[in-house]
Design an enzyme around this catalytic site. Structure first.
Site, PDB file in Angstrom:
ATOM      1  N   LYS A 139      16.557   5.205   9.945  1.00  0.00           N
ATOM      2  CA  LYS A 139      15.393   5.743  10.889  1.00  0.00           C
ATOM      3  C   LYS A 139      13.836   5.081  10.232  1.00  0.00           C
ATOM      4  CE  LYS A 139      17.270   9.649  12.316  1.00  0.00           C
ATOM      5  NZ  LYS A 139      17.412  10.867  13.325  1.00  0.00           N
ATOM      6  N   PHE A 140      12.860   4.990  11.234  1.00  0.00           N
ATOM      7  CA  PHE A 140      11.748   4.436  10.480  1.00  0.00           C
ATOM      8  C   PHE A 140      11.103   5.753  10.423  1.00  0.00           C
ATOM      9  CE2 PHE A 140       7.522   2.261  10.361  1.00  0.00           C
ATOM     10  CZ  PHE A 140       7.914   1.204   9.762  1.00  0.00           C
ATOM     11  N   ARG A 197      -0.619   6.476   7.574  1.00  0.00           N
ATOM     12  CA  ARG A 197      -0.627   6.957   6.132  1.00  0.00           C
ATOM     13  C   ARG A 197      -1.459   8.105   5.924  1.00  0.00           C
ATOM     14  NH1 ARG A 197       0.957   1.717   3.825  1.00  0.00           N
ATOM     15  NH2 ARG A 197       0.170   0.022   4.865  1.00  0.00           N
ATOM     16  N   LYS A 250       0.681  -1.206   0.055  1.00  0.00           N
ATOM     17  CA  LYS A 250      -0.072  -0.007  -0.075  1.00  0.00           C
ATOM     18  C   LYS A 250       0.942   1.156  -0.027  1.00  0.00           C
ATOM     19  CE  LYS A 250      -3.732  -1.951   3.047  1.00  0.00           C
ATOM     20  NZ  LYS A 250      -4.359  -1.632   4.231  1.00  0.00           N
ATOM     21  N   GLU A 294       7.692   2.338  -6.085  1.00  0.00           N
ATOM     22  CA  GLU A 294       7.671   1.807  -4.611  1.00  0.00           C
ATOM     23  C   GLU A 294       8.002   2.968  -3.825  1.00  0.00           C
ATOM     24  OE1 GLU A 294       7.236  -0.206  -2.343  1.00  0.00           O
ATOM     25  OE2 GLU A 294       8.737  -1.568  -2.301  1.00  0.00           O
ATOM     26  N   ASP A 295       7.604   2.866  -2.391  1.00  0.00           N
ATOM     27  CA  ASP A 295       7.640   3.878  -1.338  1.00  0.00           C
ATOM     28  C   ASP A 295       9.172   4.025  -0.949  1.00  0.00           C
ATOM     29  OD1 ASP A 295       7.348   1.681  -0.040  1.00  0.00           O
ATOM     30  OD2 ASP A 295       6.121   2.327   1.465  1.00  0.00           O
ATOM     31  N   ILE A 296       9.623   2.999  -0.441  1.00  0.00           N
ATOM     32  CA  ILE A 296      11.044   2.796   0.216  1.00  0.00           C
ATOM     33  C   ILE A 296      11.631   1.611  -0.113  1.00  0.00           C
ATOM     34  CG2 ILE A 296       9.961   2.230   2.437  1.00  0.00           C
ATOM     35  CD1 ILE A 296      11.936   4.221   3.795  1.00  0.00           C
ATOM     36  N   ILE A 297      13.138   1.803  -0.117  1.00  0.00           N
ATOM     37  CA  ILE A 297      13.818   0.703  -0.297  1.00  0.00           C
ATOM     38  C   ILE A 297      14.742   0.688   1.037  1.00  0.00           C
ATOM     39  CG2 ILE A 297      15.643  -0.599  -1.432  1.00  0.00           C
ATOM     40  CD1 ILE A 297      13.345  -0.300  -3.444  1.00  0.00           C
ATOM     41  N   ASP A 298      14.540  -0.607   1.653  1.00  0.00           N
ATOM     42  CA  ASP A 298      15.377  -0.353   3.011  1.00  0.00           C
ATOM     43  C   ASP A 298      16.452  -1.555   2.723  1.00  0.00           C
ATOM     44  OD1 ASP A 298      15.980  -0.941   5.553  1.00  0.00           O
ATOM     45  OD2 ASP A 298      14.198  -1.357   6.479  1.00  0.00           O
ATOM     46  N   THR A 299      16.244  -3.020   3.057  1.00  0.00           N
ATOM     47  CA  THR A 299      17.261  -3.879   2.860  1.00  0.00           C
ATOM     48  C   THR A 299      17.386  -4.151   1.214  1.00  0.00           C
ATOM     49  OG1 THR A 299      15.718  -5.562   2.994  1.00  0.00           O
ATOM     50  CG2 THR A 299      16.846  -5.022   4.897  1.00  0.00           C
ATOM     51  N   GLY A 300      16.202  -3.901   0.599  1.00  0.00           N
ATOM     52  CA  GLY A 300      16.226  -4.182  -0.468  1.00  0.00           C
ATOM     53  C   GLY A 300      15.581  -5.451  -1.273  1.00  0.00           C
ATOM     54  N   LYS A 351      16.666   3.892   2.020  1.00  0.00           N
ATOM     55  CA  LYS A 351      17.314   4.045   3.506  1.00  0.00           C
ATOM     56  C   LYS A 351      19.032   3.733   3.412  1.00  0.00           C
ATOM     57  CE  LYS A 351      14.179   2.785   6.571  1.00  0.00           C
ATOM     58  NZ  LYS A 351      13.613   2.016   7.853  1.00  0.00           N
TER      59      LYS A 351
HETATM   60  P1  IMP Z   1      12.881  -3.919   2.480  1.00  0.00           P
HETATM   61  O1  IMP Z   1      12.372  -5.418   1.604  1.00  0.00           O
HETATM   62  O2  IMP Z   1      13.859  -4.045   3.540  1.00  0.00           O
HETATM   63  O3  IMP Z   1      13.625  -3.172   1.396  1.00  0.00           O
HETATM   64  O4  IMP Z   1      11.592  -3.135   2.809  1.00  0.00           O
HETATM   65  C1  IMP Z   1      10.843  -2.557   2.096  1.00  0.00           C
HETATM   66  C2  IMP Z   1       9.431  -2.621   2.550  1.00  0.00           C
HETATM   67  O5  IMP Z   1       9.489  -2.389   3.953  1.00  0.00           O
HETATM   68  C3  IMP Z   1       8.810  -1.103   1.999  1.00  0.00           C
HETATM   69  O6  IMP Z   1       8.105  -1.241   0.878  1.00  0.00           O
HETATM   70  C4  IMP Z   1       7.944  -0.684   3.157  1.00  0.00           C
HETATM   71  O7  IMP Z   1       6.739  -1.235   3.016  1.00  0.00           O
HETATM   72  C5  IMP Z   1       8.691  -1.223   4.459  1.00  0.00           C
HETATM   73  N1  IMP Z   1       9.758  -0.595   5.061  1.00  0.00           N
HETATM   74  C6  IMP Z   1      10.886  -0.262   5.066  1.00  0.00           C
HETATM   75  N2  IMP Z   1      11.316   0.776   6.020  1.00  0.00           N
HETATM   76  C7  IMP Z   1      10.236   1.475   6.372  1.00  0.00           C
HETATM   77  C8  IMP Z   1      10.287   2.606   7.052  1.00  0.00           C
HETATM   78  O8  IMP Z   1      10.934   3.511   7.461  1.00  0.00           O
HETATM   79  N3  IMP Z   1       8.769   3.098   7.154  1.00  0.00           N
HETATM   80  C9  IMP Z   1       7.569   2.249   6.500  1.00  0.00           C
HETATM   81  N4  IMP Z   1       7.733   1.371   5.936  1.00  0.00           N
HETATM   82  C10 IMP Z   1       9.211   0.802   5.716  1.00  0.00           C
END
Ligand code: IMP
Length: 222
Positions: free
Chosen positions: A186-187, A200, A69, A134-140, A166
């Site tokens: 950071k979250f 949201r 979402k 996509e909204d955010i890439i964290d670990t990928g 991130k």
């Molecule tokens: P990844 O697989 O670790 O890259 O995570 C990606 C998904 O985790 C994103 O599509 C978000 O839904 C969620 N996510 C990661 N970090 C955050 C954050 O800081 N805030 C909100 N959602 C996050």
């Protein structure tokens, strides 16, 4: 393709005091600071749209795939800017939209399981130019999993646009083709990014405080 450019938000960036901007009353006590004001998100998105249109060219249609979402607001605003470019020049390309819903987080931690929990039939992507939003890439990990899924449908070209990336030691090293902002580890919430489905409905990207994390936490099950 445009050189990969993005705005890097420094680790010691304090953002803005909440009282400087309009924040819904119900979240006032749950947020630390406004990190990226809505207006700045919009301005950066407008420029991303221009880069994308220049790179994709005008010859062929594009399928824009929204990762739900969290991506829904960025997706809507990005496509509005792309559509504006399409209708205000003598060249244009047709765009269709598809949606996929993925889930990987509980509280502020990745669960390690990435689930596809709904969306369109990815058959629509076969042989097409695809733009994943996509909204955010964290670990990928989520994006790598999605790219793997999409690959099975043999799209012609795939490009990934993420509003945020991130800076985290947990990254698997994946970088999308277009990035709005690079943020510290950071979250963050708001502009459709959630913490357990909350926030949201917040216009700006903000950092949640400990009180907010506690208030909206999902109790851990054994
Ligand atoms: P990844 O697989 O670790 O890259 O995570 C990606 C998904 O985790 C994103 O599509 C978000 O839904 C969620 N996510 C990661 N970090 C955050 C954050 O800081 N805030 C909100 N959602 C996050």
């Amino acid at each position: 393709m445009s050189e990969l450019q993005y705005h890097r938000i420094a680790d010691d960036e304090k953002g803005f005091d909440l009282s400087m901007f309009c924040v819904p009353k119900h979240y006032e006590d749950d947020l630390e600071r406004v990190y990226i004001p809505h207006g700045l998100i919009m301005d950066r998105t407008e420029r991303l749209a221009r880069n994308i249109v220049n790179d994709f060219g005008y010859e062929e249609p594009i399928v824009a795939l929204c990762v739900l979402k969290g991506g829904y607001r960025f997706f809507g605003d990005l496509l509005n800017y792309i559509s504006a470019l399409n209708r205000n020049t003598d060249r244009s390309f047709q765009m269709s939209v598809d949606f996929i819903r993925l889930k990987s987080y509980q509280n502020d931690q990745a669960t390690g399981k990435i689930q596809v929990i709904g969306g369109d039939n990815l058959e629509n992507l076969r042989g097409k130019n695809v733009m994943i939003v996509e909204d955010i890439i964290d670990t990928g990990k989520t994006m790598l999993k999605l790219l793997d899924l999409v690959k099975d449908y043999n799209p012609k070209k795939v490009r990934v646009v993420s509003l945020l990336v991130k800076r985290t030691p947990h990254s698997v090293g994946y970088r999308p083709d277009y990035i709005g902002f690079e943020v510290p580890d950071k979250f963050v919430v708001g502009y459709a990014l959630d913490y357990n489905e909350f926030f949201r409905d917040l216009n700006h990207v903000c950092v949640v405080n400990e009180k907010g994390k506690e208030k909206y936490a999902i109790p851990k099950s054994d």
